[in-house]
Write a protein that holds these residues in place. Structure first.
Motif: not given
Length: 221
Positions: A108, A35, A37, A106, A133-137
């Motif tokens: 998690p 992630n 962010s 997608e 993890d993935n792109k969202q956390g």
């Protein structure tokens, strides 16, 4: 990376890892983009042994006595109370390119059981994989590196039995020096490996290593 470069990289891995295709997904397929962010800049927990100059070889020291192996049964759910994991499981096999599949990134909270190895509880070494993890956390095995000797991994099976494994080592290995024979070889008793990505991270190359939890069957409920 071009197709020719990918082919050259695969060939290098094959020469370095005669223990076969099972490890290749763990060297490449689970190296997800973390992630971006900034919320998780600290990264997932890393095993204490990762900081040691010489990690104790898995399997040494006092271990619980292994139980009689169970018959084959499809695993349905994995629970790791110490890190609050309670996730369904999906079978993963080889894809069209000959690689071991991984759970869809997608989702998690999903773990994968590699069907090319034994089912958890059978004689031999079962393999469970999941994303860190993935792109969202954080994903299902984000906390894997925080496990300690004595923690439990519970695998609920479709035959109604729950195979309980006790952790005896948690280590992180560089992907370029992954000890496949040590991780996957049968110990002559029912064992389990839970694997995700770990180690250092760069946006260019992803995670540098894999966290591996070594466990042995100690209870059947």
């Amino acid at each position: 990376m071009s197709a020719s470069e990918l082919a050259e990289e695969e060939e290098r891995h094959r020469k370095r890892a005669p223990w076969g295709v099972i490890a290749l997904v763990l060297l490449t397929g689970l190296a997800l983009i973390r992630n971006g962010s900034g919320e998780f800049d600290a990264g997932p927990p890393q095993p204490a042994s990762a900081a040691a100059s010489e990690a104790r070889p898995a399997g040494e020291g006092a271990l619980p006595k292994a139980l009689t192996p169970l018959p084959y049964a499809v695993p349905a759910r994995v629970r790791v109370p110490a890190i609050q994991v309670d996730a369904p499981m999906t079978p993963v096999g080889l894809d069209a390119d000959g690689w071991v599949g991984a759970p869809p990134p997608e989702d998690p909270n999903l773990a994968g059981w590699f069907t090319g190895a034994v089912s958890p509880g059978e004689k031999g070494t079962a393999v469970v994989v999941g994303h860190v993890d993935n792109k969202q956390g954080p994903a299902v095995f984000y906390g894997l590196g925080a496990l300690k000797q004595g923690n439990k991994v519970e695998i609920a099976r479709e035959d109604g039995k729950t195979a309980v494994f006790e952790i005896y080592a948690v280590e992180v290995f560089e992907k370029d020096d992954f000890p496949g024979d040590r991780v996957y070889a049968s110990k002559g008793s029912p064992e389990l490996r839970v694997i995700t990505c770990g180690g250092g991270f760069t946006k260019q190359n992803g995670y540098a290593g894999n966290v591996v939890a070594f466990a042995r069957l100690t209870e059947v409920r």
